[in-house]
Design a protein around this motif. Structure first.
Motif, PDB file in Angstrom:
ATOM      1  N   ILE A  44      -9.647-110.282 -40.564  1.00  0.00           N
ATOM      2  CA  ILE A  44     -10.678-109.366 -41.063  1.00  0.00           C
ATOM      3  C   ILE A  44     -11.111-109.758 -42.470  1.00  0.00           C
ATOM      4  N   LEU A  45     -10.139-110.017 -43.343  1.00  0.00           N
ATOM      5  CA  LEU A  45     -10.476-110.372 -44.719  1.00  0.00           C
ATOM      6  C   LEU A  45     -11.235-111.688 -44.798  1.00  0.00           C
ATOM      7  N   GLN A  46     -10.886-112.637 -43.949  1.00  0.00           N
ATOM      8  CA  GLN A  46     -11.592-113.915 -43.968  1.00  0.00           C
ATOM      9  C   GLN A  46     -13.011-113.783 -43.427  1.00  0.00           C
ATOM     10  N   LYS A  47     -13.303-112.720 -42.673  1.00  0.00           N
ATOM     11  CA  LYS A  47     -14.662-112.489 -42.192  1.00  0.00           C
ATOM     12  C   LYS A  47     -15.541-111.787 -43.228  1.00  0.00           C
ATOM     13  N   VAL A  48     -14.940-111.375 -44.337  1.00  0.00           N
ATOM     14  CA  VAL A  48     -15.730-110.781 -45.418  1.00  0.00           C
ATOM     15  C   VAL A  48     -15.657-111.637 -46.674  1.00  0.00           C
ATOM     16  N   GLY A  49     -15.235-112.902 -46.530  1.00  0.00           N
ATOM     17  CA  GLY A  49     -15.323-113.851 -47.640  1.00  0.00           C
ATOM     18  C   GLY A  49     -14.101-113.940 -48.521  1.00  0.00           C
ATOM     19  N   VAL A  50     -12.929-113.488 -48.062  1.00  0.00           N
ATOM     20  CA  VAL A  50     -11.713-113.567 -48.865  1.00  0.00           C
ATOM     21  C   VAL A  50     -10.991-114.861 -48.526  1.00  0.00           C
ATOM     22  N   LEU A  51     -10.779-115.704 -49.528  1.00  0.00           N
ATOM     23  CA  LEU A  51     -10.103-116.990 -49.360  1.00  0.00           C
ATOM     24  C   LEU A  51      -8.618-116.794 -49.624  1.00  0.00           C
ATOM     25  N   LEU A  52      -7.829-116.793 -48.546  1.00  0.00           N
ATOM     26  CA  LEU A  52      -6.403-116.518 -48.630  1.00  0.00           C
ATOM     27  C   LEU A  52      -5.599-117.800 -48.494  1.00  0.00           C
ATOM     28  N   PRO A  53      -4.477-117.912 -49.203  1.00  0.00           N
ATOM     29  CA  PRO A  53      -3.585-119.063 -48.982  1.00  0.00           C
ATOM     30  C   PRO A  53      -2.921-118.942 -47.619  1.00  0.00           C
ATOM     31  N   PRO A  54      -2.377-120.036 -47.080  1.00  0.00           N
ATOM     32  CA  PRO A  54      -1.656-119.945 -45.802  1.00  0.00           C
ATOM     33  C   PRO A  54      -0.565-118.886 -45.848  1.00  0.00           C
ATOM     34  N   SER A  55      -0.318-118.251 -44.710  1.00  0.00           N
ATOM     35  CA  SER A  55       0.603-117.113 -44.675  1.00  0.00           C
ATOM     36  C   SER A  55       2.013-117.489 -45.090  1.00  0.00           C
ATOM     37  N   ALA A  56       2.392-118.736 -44.931  1.00  0.00           N
ATOM     38  CA  ALA A  56       3.754-119.145 -45.264  1.00  0.00           C
ATOM     39  C   ALA A  56       3.928-119.497 -46.736  1.00  0.00           C
ATOM     40  N   LEU A  57       2.842-119.510 -47.491  1.00  0.00           N
ATOM     41  CA  LEU A  57       2.911-119.950 -48.880  1.00  0.00           C
ATOM     42  C   LEU A  57       2.511-118.826 -49.812  1.00  0.00           C
ATOM     43  N   GLN A  94      -6.923-138.553 -35.521  1.00  0.00           N
ATOM     44  CA  GLN A  94      -6.587-137.333 -34.803  1.00  0.00           C
ATOM     45  C   GLN A  94      -5.321-136.691 -35.377  1.00  0.00           C
ATOM     46  N   GLY A  95      -4.354-137.521 -35.739  1.00  0.00           N
ATOM     47  CA  GLY A  95      -3.138-136.983 -36.346  1.00  0.00           C
ATOM     48  C   GLY A  95      -3.404-136.353 -37.699  1.00  0.00           C
ATOM     49  N   GLN A  96      -4.354-136.931 -38.439  1.00  0.00           N
ATOM     50  CA  GLN A  96      -4.696-136.338 -39.726  1.00  0.00           C
ATOM     51  C   GLN A  96      -5.388-135.001 -39.553  1.00  0.00           C
ATOM     52  N   LEU A  97      -6.263-134.899 -38.540  1.00  0.00           N
ATOM     53  CA  LEU A  97      -6.937-133.633 -38.312  1.00  0.00           C
ATOM     54  C   LEU A  97      -5.982-132.560 -37.823  1.00  0.00           C
ATOM     55  N   ASP A  98      -4.911-132.973 -37.114  1.00  0.00           N
ATOM     56  CA  ASP A  98      -3.933-131.991 -36.659  1.00  0.00           C
ATOM     57  C   ASP A  98      -3.235-131.325 -37.848  1.00  0.00           C
ATOM     58  N   CYS A  99      -3.077-132.069 -38.938  1.00  0.00           N
ATOM     59  CA  CYS A  99      -2.444-131.476 -40.121  1.00  0.00           C
ATOM     60  C   CYS A  99      -3.332-130.411 -40.764  1.00  0.00           C
ATOM     61  N   LEU A 100      -4.629-130.477 -40.486  1.00  0.00           N
ATOM     62  CA  LEU A 100      -5.546-129.480 -41.039  1.00  0.00           C
ATOM     63  C   LEU A 100      -5.607-128.215 -40.204  1.00  0.00           C
ATOM     64  N   SER A 101      -4.959-128.185 -39.060  1.00  0.00           N
ATOM     65  CA  SER A 101      -5.064-127.013 -38.183  1.00  0.00           C
ATOM     66  C   SER A 101      -4.594-125.724 -38.855  1.00  0.00           C
ATOM     67  N   PRO A 102      -3.516-125.699 -39.688  1.00  0.00           N
ATOM     68  CA  PRO A 102      -3.182-124.440 -40.371  1.00  0.00           C
ATOM     69  C   PRO A 102      -4.233-123.994 -41.375  1.00  0.00           C
ATOM     70  N   LEU A 103      -5.065-124.942 -41.816  1.00  0.00           N
ATOM     71  CA  LEU A 103      -6.071-124.616 -42.819  1.00  0.00           C
ATOM     72  C   LEU A 103      -7.451-124.374 -42.227  1.00  0.00           C
ATOM     73  N   LEU A 104      -7.594-124.484 -40.908  1.00  0.00           N
ATOM     74  CA  LEU A 104      -8.906-124.277 -40.292  1.00  0.00           C
ATOM     75  C   LEU A 104      -9.441-122.864 -40.515  1.00  0.00           C
ATOM     76  N   PRO A 105      -8.622-121.790 -40.397  1.00  0.00           N
ATOM     77  CA  PRO A 105      -9.166-120.451 -40.702  1.00  0.00           C
ATOM     78  C   PRO A 105      -9.678-120.346 -42.138  1.00  0.00           C
ATOM     79  N   LEU A 106      -9.012-121.028 -43.070  1.00  0.00           N
ATOM     80  CA  LEU A 106      -9.469-121.002 -44.458  1.00  0.00           C
ATOM     81  C   LEU A 106     -10.819-121.701 -44.590  1.00  0.00           C
ATOM     82  N   ILE A 107     -10.946-122.862 -43.949  1.00  0.00           N
ATOM     83  CA  ILE A 107     -12.203-123.615 -44.057  1.00  0.00           C
ATOM     84  C   ILE A 107     -13.349-122.849 -43.394  1.00  0.00           C
ATOM     85  N   ASN A 108     -13.066-122.141 -42.310  1.00  0.00           N
ATOM     86  CA  ASN A 108     -14.100-121.411 -41.574  1.00  0.00           C
ATOM     87  C   ASN A 108     -14.314-120.001 -42.088  1.00  0.00           C
TER      88      ASN A 108
END
Length: 798
Positions: A243-256, A140-154
């Motif tokens: 919006i961009l992620q709903k049209v297939g744009v793979l963006l890096p996390p906003s902080a990076l 569960q702790g490992q999956l919590d680290c993926l939470s910032p990347l969930l929008p990217l994966i989805n």
């Protein structure tokens, strides 16, 4: 060469008149009046570009492309009722919406994607490494680290939102571009590959952030699968990101940023696994590569790794060439407020020129990797290739290819050995170089690029309009002769007037009532010269063989001049030292020495200029031969005592060797035929020679100035700070000289620093996770730095 059909598709290639879009300037009326006296017209013949490499991928080249005889062009922004199923007055008002609603959208399933990504060995190893020192190391702790990347994966493609975004871009782009022309030559091959289920990966060389939008829009309008786009934009607004992620744009996390994300311990393996899952779903991918830094090229290494490990059967690579009349300026860090302000500014601006998009023929990555046809042999560090010549005055060069391992940065998740000499890394680097070269080769030369090269390299001090028109026609013919497509059509009057109008902010045009022929020259400022230099790069890429050969000739002539050997100058009717007219250089250039100079110079070229599937020796020989074809060099006839057709030796006997001797051949009985050349005498030869030398002068001068700046920079410094200081020094040097501004761009500074690192002048040292640059011990001596400076400056003709 093939002939275009004069059908409805090709009528859009004629440049639109800009006189109705804004009031004509005073100089425009004078130029138009002058151009009316010039009547030549550009022909309707265009070369076929974008075919597969005959050496690396012959099987893909032999595949039938289907019917492609139209060779037409389609203006993406020209939408009318004929492109819909309906007719009528109301349809003409809403034809764009009807067209977008009729375009095919392919599905993008995202079910079970998160679970599949988490099951990847790359992601598991990264999660274990992140939580190794953590108290909460459970699942569960490992999956919590993926939470910032969930929008990217989805990230998915919503059909409704995709149609709306496409309609918005079709309505917005006419305010940015005059037209968006698409070459239809290889689109039938893309349709066929899609029907066969091939996995398509589109690769382009980055120029602007709009590259990421143009390629999906073109594919959407031609009923092809819209790719998932690996986008480097740093977007802060969560609304725009969604919006961009709903049209297939793979963006890096906003902080990076993109560079930070590439080195992130968790983002990189997640992104790699996500791309692999997208390929498993049958999706297409779009990737941009930076020719200067190689950023983005690691994805090609990942695709090859997928094929090698068997997770993906094969990938069809599609190089894409995008040409702009004027490269749009876009902000990399985009927020909601800045985006709205940018959209609002579009309503008050005129279109910034045309765009030409070429899709090359798709080819198999598996064929290139497994056939062994892609050259990876004799890849050596640059210091092994050039330092013996620079420091020890070695007469002959070391044969081999320059290794550019920095195009593929080492990373713990790539599962490839980090040794820069490893064959897998060399193969991946060769593929990256090949794709950069292929994408650049299929890029059309726009009229502004042609005009920029003439004004920057041939007529820097100014030119009359009539002479400029003559040179435009000449250079267009030379480009077509070299199998390079041009992104314009119509009469010479339209082409010259249109390109001068687009480049007007960067030019000075002197038109006085007493002077019927206006004078045009580049504006002597940093922004203007950098803009013209950026536009002219594609012309330099086309003439790279001639440019390398011309610089080599210039280096040998300078050596003759400094050696004190006098050259005979002939001028009819002139006595003494005053010389006018044609000059006869009584200097014989040895072919072997001239080829050596060309071979040494080609190692200093930036990536993407030299074909990676061609050896450096062959490239150098072709560079010398190209000057013979141009008429700059002529073959020197060597008097012989015995005719060439006489196979007998002077003593009348042949020298025979045993047939099993591997060190001799049947031609050993013949003498070595050494060629030599002389400068030809046509009146335009010196001007043509200087024109070709000027194409590489900006890059070579940046290298010289960077070498001289090492005395002024306190090292060691972080790489980013070091490049920034070098860039500042280049700008200061150009400002002091009031010229040579083309040598002080950020790309020139980055390329010069990377070349000095490969040459061994600068050393890299990793400290606290960062790379620091400093002068290597060998070049702490100013004498050695002076040798490097002299070696590079010999190729500067002035």
């Amino acid at each position: 060469m093939v002939q275009e059909r004069n059908d409805g598709m090709n009528k859009d290639i004629v440049l639109p008149s800009i006189q109705n879009k804004r009031p004509a300037l005073s100089w425009e009326s004078k130029i138009k009046k002058k151009l009316k006296t010039v009547t030549p017209c550009l022909g309707k013949f265009r070369p076929v570009v974008g075919q597969c490499c005959h050496q690396c991928t012959p099987d893909s080249l032999r595949k039938k492309l289907g019917p492609c005889s139209s060779l037409g062009f389609h203006n993406l922004l020209s939408i009318n009722e004929t492109q819909t199923r309906y007719r009528g007055w109301l349809v003409r008002r809403v034809c764009c919406a009807l067209f977008v609603s009729g375009c095919k959208v392919y599905g993008s399933p995202v079910s079970n994607r998160l679970e599949r990504v988490c099951q990847s060995n790359r992601v598991k190893e990264a999660l274990t490494a992140v939580h190794k020192a953590s108290e909460d190391g459970g699942s569960q702790g490992q999956l919590d680290c993926l939470s910032p990347l969930l929008p990217l994966i989805n990230t998915c493609i919503s059909s409704g939102l995709l149609r709306f975004v496409a309609w918005t871009m079709l309505k917005m782009f006419p305010s940015i571009f005059g037209n968006v022309q698409v070459n239809l030559n290889h689109l039938s091959a893309l349709h066929k590959a899609t029907q066969e289920g091939s996995l398509l990966v589109y690769l382009y060389v980055r120029q602007s952030s709009l590259d990421c939008a143009l390629i999906p829009l073109v594919l959407f309008c031609h009923h092809l699968r819209v790719p998932y786009t690996v986008c480097p934009l740093h977007i802060n607004s969560s609304f725009l990101r969604s919006i961009l992620q709903k049209v297939g744009v793979l963006l890096p996390p906003s902080a990076l940023t993109e560079q930070d994300a590439a080195m992130d311990q968790l983002y990189s393996p997640v992104m790699t696994s996500l791309v692999r899952e997208l390929l498993h779903e049958g999706q297409a991918i779009s990737v941009g590569v930076s020719a200067a830094s190689g950023i983005g090229g690691q994805w090609l290494a990942h695709f090859r790794q997928f094929i090698k490990e068997g997770s993906v059967p094969d990938v069809s690579l599609v190089p894409v060439g995008i040409s702009y009349d004027c490269v749009p300026e876009t902000d990399i860090q985009v927020g909601l407020g800045s985006a709205l302000q940018w959209l609002r500014s579009l309503l008050w601006r005129r279109p910034g020129g045309s765009v030409r998009i070429h899709f090359a023929q798709p080819f198999s990555l598996k064929e290139m990797c497994e056939s062994g046809r892609c050259r990876i042999d004799e890849w050596l560090p640059l210091q092994d290739l050039l330092l013996p010549v620079i420091l020890h005055n070695r007469t002959s060069s070391v044969f081999g290819q320059r290794r550019m391992s920095w195009l593929l940065p080492s990373s713990h998740y790539a599962r490839e050995p980090e040794q820069p000499s490893h064959p897998d890394r060399n193969l991946s680097t060769a593929i990256i170089l090949h794709l950069i070269f292929s994408a650049t080769s299929c890029t059309a030369v726009m009229s502004t690029a042609l005009m920029s090269s003439l004004l920057l390299y041939r007529h820097y001090m100014g030119v009359r309009t009539s002479v400029l028109c003559r040179d435009v026609g000449w250079l267009t013919e030379e480009l077509l002769f070299r199998n390079k497509d041009v992104g314009f059509g119509g009469s010479l009057v339209e082409v010259v007037h249109y390109s001068l109008s687009v480049l007007a902010p960067h030019l000075v045009m002197a038109a006085t009532p007493s002077r019927k022929d206006p004078l045009i020259f580049p504006r002597p400022c940093l922004a203007a010269i950098l803009h013209l230099s950026l536009q002219a790069q594609i012309v330099t890429h086309t003439f790279i063989l001639e440019a390398v050969g011309a610089c080599s000739v210039s280096a040998m002539l300078c050596e003759v001049a400094f050696s004190g050997v006098s050259s005979r100058v002939r001028s009819d009717g002139v006595e003494g030292e005053e010389v006018k007219g044609d000059m006869e250089f009584d200097v014989v250039l040895c072919q072997s020495e001239l080829t050596e100079r060309a071979l040494q110079l080609c190692h200093l070229l930036p990536p993407g200029f030299m074909p990676p599937c061609q050896s450096s020796q062959s490239f150098a020989l072709d560079a010398v031969d190209s000057l013979v074809r141009c008429g700059i060099l002529i073959m020197e006839e060597i008097p012989r005592d015995i005719p060439v057709c006489d196979f007998w030796k002077k003593d009348g006997a042949l020298t025979w060797t045993t047939s099993d001797d591997p060190y001799h051949s049947d031609s050993d009985c013949e003498e070595q035929d050494l060629r030599s050349y002389k400068i030809s005498q046509p009146g335009q030869c010196p001007e043509m020679l200087f024109f070709l030398c000027s194409m590489l002068a900006g890059h070579l001068r940046a290298l010289c100035w960077t070498t001289m700046a090492l005395d002024l920079v306190d090292t060691p410094l972080a790489e980013a700070e070091f490049v920034a200081q070098i860039h500042s020094h280049l700008c200061d040097t150009a400002n002091k000289k009031k010229q040579h501004y083309e040598s002080c761009s950020e790309e020139a500074a980055h390329t010069a620093v990377r070349t000095l690192i490969d040459l061994g002048v600068l050393s890299e040292e990793r400290q606290k996770g960062s790379v620091f640059l400093g002068v290597s011990p060998l070049f702490q001596l100013s004498e050695n730095r002076q040798k490097v400076h002299r070696f590079i400056s010999q190729y500067l003709y002035n």
